[in-house]
Design a protein around this motif. Structure first.
Motif, mmCIF file in Angstrom:
data_model
loop_
_atom_site.group_PDB
_atom_site.id
_atom_site.type_symbol
_atom_site.label_atom_id
_atom_site.label_comp_id
_atom_site.label_asym_id
_atom_site.label_seq_id
_atom_site.Cartn_x
_atom_site.Cartn_y
_atom_site.Cartn_z
ATOM 1 N N GLU A 1 0.854 -1.180 0.000
ATOM 2 C CA GLU A 1 0.000 0.000 0.000
ATOM 3 C C GLU A 1 0.894 1.235 0.000
ATOM 4 N N SER A 2 0.426 2.282 -0.639
ATOM 5 C CA SER A 2 1.219 3.509 -0.706
ATOM 6 C C SER A 2 0.306 4.720 -0.591
ATOM 7 N N TYR A 3 0.907 5.805 -0.090
ATOM 8 C CA TYR A 3 0.176 7.056 0.102
ATOM 9 C C TYR A 3 1.099 8.209 -0.273
ATOM 10 N N LYS A 4 0.630 9.092 -1.150
ATOM 11 C CA LYS A 4 1.408 10.259 -1.558
ATOM 12 C C LYS A 4 0.533 11.503 -1.432
ATOM 13 N N ALA A 5 1.118 12.559 -0.880
ATOM 14 C CA ALA A 5 0.349 13.796 -0.663
ATOM 15 C C ALA A 5 1.186 15.004 -1.061
ATOM 16 N N HIS A 6 0.633 15.828 -1.936
ATOM 17 C CA HIS A 6 1.246 17.089 -2.354
ATOM 18 C C HIS A 6 0.350 18.232 -1.877
ATOM 19 N N THR A 7 0.952 19.262 -1.311
ATOM 20 C CA THR A 7 0.180 20.387 -0.781
ATOM 21 C C THR A 7 0.647 21.695 -1.395
ATOM 22 N N LEU A 8 -0.305 22.513 -1.818
ATOM 23 C CA LEU A 8 -0.039 23.858 -2.297
ATOM 24 C C LEU A 8 -0.770 24.837 -1.386
ATOM 25 N N TYR A 9 -0.105 25.938 -1.007
ATOM 26 C CA TYR A 9 -0.733 26.868 -0.080
ATOM 27 C C TYR A 9 -0.176 28.271 -0.258
ATOM 28 N N VAL A 10 -0.889 29.215 0.337
ATOM 29 C CA VAL A 10 -0.453 30.609 0.373
ATOM 30 C C VAL A 10 -0.465 31.063 1.826
ATOM 31 N N GLY A 11 0.278 32.127 2.115
ATOM 32 C CA GLY A 11 0.324 32.631 3.477
ATOM 33 C C GLY A 11 0.642 34.110 3.515
ATOM 34 N N TYR A 12 0.496 34.666 4.693
ATOM 35 C CA TYR A 12 0.807 36.090 4.894
ATOM 36 C C TYR A 12 1.479 36.218 6.252
ATOM 37 N N GLN A 13 2.565 37.017 6.319
ATOM 38 C CA GLN A 13 3.332 37.150 7.547
ATOM 39 C C GLN A 13 3.177 38.528 8.186
ATOM 40 N N PHE A 14 3.304 38.527 9.515
ATOM 41 C CA PHE A 14 3.217 39.747 10.312
ATOM 42 C C PHE A 14 4.470 39.843 11.186
ATOM 43 N N ALA A 15 4.965 41.041 11.363
ATOM 44 C CA ALA A 15 6.123 41.250 12.235
ATOM 45 C C ALA A 15 5.718 40.998 13.682
ATOM 46 N N VAL A 16 6.400 40.051 14.328
ATOM 47 C CA VAL A 16 6.125 39.705 15.722
ATOM 48 C C VAL A 16 7.463 39.438 16.411
ATOM 49 N N GLY A 17 7.785 40.206 17.423
ATOM 50 C CA GLY A 17 9.020 39.987 18.160
ATOM 51 C C GLY A 17 10.240 40.136 17.272
ATOM 52 N N ALA A 18 11.154 39.168 17.396
ATOM 53 C CA ALA A 18 12.400 39.209 16.621
ATOM 54 C C ALA A 18 12.262 38.449 15.311
ATOM 55 N N GLY A 19 11.098 38.577 14.678
ATOM 56 C CA GLY A 19 10.878 37.878 13.422
ATOM 57 C C GLY A 19 9.487 38.118 12.883
ATOM 58 N N HIS A 20 8.952 37.137 12.168
ATOM 59 C CA HIS A 20 7.633 37.255 11.556
ATOM 60 C C HIS A 20 6.817 35.994 11.817
ATOM 61 N N LEU A 21 5.548 36.182 12.079
ATOM 62 C CA LEU A 21 4.607 35.078 12.239
ATOM 63 C C LEU A 21 3.738 35.005 10.996
#
Length: 231
Positions: free
Chosen positions: A99-119
């Protein structure tokens, strides 16, 4: 002489301006390779790979995970009467399941400045496919070099299932980042079955049809954790 100096000064200012503009433009684009692990109840923990491209505060990403489970069985007998006489022959039997399972994911995101980096918050879709198979082969070796081969193989494959994905990531200013993704799905899948049989070199194959919601006892919901470096 003054005109030459003025021209040199203007040229230098334009060059510096162009260089600064190019650096600012280049810094707006980022690449982020990621490596980690995914886990679902059906296939356990597996390797996860990903790549993100960023433009300003927008993120475009891809991840892959999958696994294959396989088992084999083999046996032979050197004391089986394969013809209606008191003469010994040999039968070799081989069987398998997979048996085999393969998964490909495509996504988008948006970042916000939080602390010493971005969330970053992310959302997208996973495209997954599940396959399974089983079969057996028998080889009969009779005295005198006469042999017979026969076998039966069954295969089943789901159509591509699209499932929602959500995730978060934290990107430190030094480029290191940590990402947690979750794909929501059930194990209900329609399976297309097919079979192939053969005997002494002659084979036949065909479709056995589709069974709806055949796979209903597997949980393919996936939690994925990856670590990346953005540059």
């Amino acid at each position: 002489m003054k005109k030459v100096l003025l021209a040199c000064a203007v040229t230098s200012m334009l060059a510096l301006s162009a260089s600064a503009s190019a650096s600012a433009s280049a810094s707006e684009f980022t690449l982020n390779p990621m490596l980690g692990a995914s886990n679902n109840k059906a296939f356990g923990t597996n390797l996860a790979l990903g790549l993100e491209a960023g433009y300003q505060n927008f993120i475009f990403g891809y991840t892959y995970t999958g696994d294959k489970n396989e088992s084999n069985w083999s046996a032979a007998s050197d004391d089986i009467h394969v013809i209606p006489f008191d003469i010994n022959g040999v039968i070799q039997a081989d069987a398998y399941t997979n048996e085999s399972y393969k998964a490909h994911t495509l996504y988008v995101g948006y970042q916000f400045a939080v602390g010493a980096g971005h969330l970053a918050v992310k959302a997208g879709a996973e495209f997954s496919k599940y396959k399974m198979g089983a079969g057996a082969d028998f080889t009969e070796m009779a005295p005198g070099g006469i042999s017979h081969d026969t076998g039966l193989h069954l295969n089943a494959s789901s159509s591509t299932v699209v499932s929602p994905m959500i995730g978060v990531g934290y990107y430190m200013d030094n480029g290191l980042n940590f990402n947690l993704h979750y794909t929501i799905q059930s194990g209900d899948r329609d399976m297309d079955y097919s079979a192939r049989a053969y005997m002494d070199g002659k084979s036949t194959s065909g479709s056995l049809g589709r069974v709806k919601n055949e796979i209903d006892n597997k949980d393919f919901s996936t939690v994925m954790f990856t670590v990346g470096y953005r540059f």
